[in-house]
Design an enzyme around this catalytic site. Structure first.
Site: not given
Ligand code: ADP
Ligand code: ZN
Length: 229
Positions: A23, A137, A170, A182
């Site tokens: 994404k 990554r 990282r 996740r």
């Molecule tokens: P990825 O899509 O690789 O899991 P992100 O950078 O989008 O990583 O998100 C990292 C962390 O931030 C998530 O595991 C969560 O804890 C939090 N997070 C991000 N966006 C949201 C959201 N819209 N709602 C709830 N938690 C979020």
């Protein structure tokens, strides 16, 4: 106003997909090509953690465990970011919405400026490949370009291909164990959003297991089509 995403309001595009689906990488490319603003709630939350704000303090432990931060915190952060004037060019949402409650809140938020969702694009991938992708990554500290220990190393070891920087980052949650948590959160809370947008005729699916450039091409075609609709 015709009630569906249209060319007379700035576009609102959503990228759906599990951690590692690409994404962020793809959002950065679409941002360049279509002049949109990438809006990553993950990045916004990491910035809040780094800045030591109250929201950041509350979010940190949840993020490190691979869970979802509360809708209240995420929505407050997103609302603030959407108030910045650059977002008037149109946005590509990466990592948001992640729950049905967030999807409904997004509708209400953008309705304030007469906007609706133009398209939700689901990046379709296989879970096991995501564990490998995410746990290796890293990104350039200078320009944010993404790399991978096994799949995409810089041409010259330790030097970013894009900007020449020599420092890389990282994420603390990019370990095999946390990725599994996740992915679990994704399947429980976020995967149902595909049906939510499909029911409204806004969902498109893209095979995201292939080469990064191929995925970009498929996405670009979809975004161009959504904008013309
Ligand atoms: P990825 O899509 O690789 O899991 P992100 O950078 O989008 O990583 O998100 C990292 C962390 O931030 C998530 O595991 C969560 O804890 C939090 N997070 C991000 N966006 C949201 C959201 N819209 N709602 C709830 N938690 C979020
Ligand atoms: Zn760089």
């Amino acid at each position: 106003m015709d009630g569906t995403g249209s060319t007379d309001t700035p576009p609102v595009l959503i990228l759906l997909g599990p951690p590692g689906a690409g994404k962020g990488t793809q959002a950065r490319r679409l941002e360049e090509r279509f002049g949109l603003v990438q809006l990553s709630t993950g990045d916004l939350l990491r910035a809040a953690v780094a800045a030591g704000t109250e929201a950041g303090r509350q979010a940190q432990a949840v993020m490190e465990a691979g869970g979802l931060v509360s809708d209240d915190i995420v929505l407050a952060i997103l609302r603030d970011r959407l108030a910045d004037p650059d977002t008037a060019r149109g946005v590509i949402l990466d990592g948001f919405p992640r729950t049905t409650a967030q999807a409904e809140a997004l509708d209400a938020l953008i309705a304030e400026t007469g906007q609706t969702v133009d398209a939700a694009i689901s990046l379709e991938v296989e879970d096991e490949a995501m564990v490998a992708r995410v746990s290796g990554r890293f990104t350039c500290a200078g320009c944010g370009e993404g790399y991978h220990d096994a799949f995409k190393r810089p041409a010259q070891e330790g030097v970013c291909d894009g900007c020449g920087a020599t420092a890389f980052k990282r994420r603390p949650d990019d370990t095999a164990e946390t990725v599994r948590a996740r992915l679990d959160a994704y399947h429980a809370e976020t995967a149902p959003l595909a049906a939510f947008y499909d029911a409204r005729g806004q969902l498109a699916r893209v095979d995201a297991m292939g080469a990064i450039d191929d995925v970009t091409e498929a996405l670009g075609a979809l975004v161009a089509k959504a904008r013309a609709a």
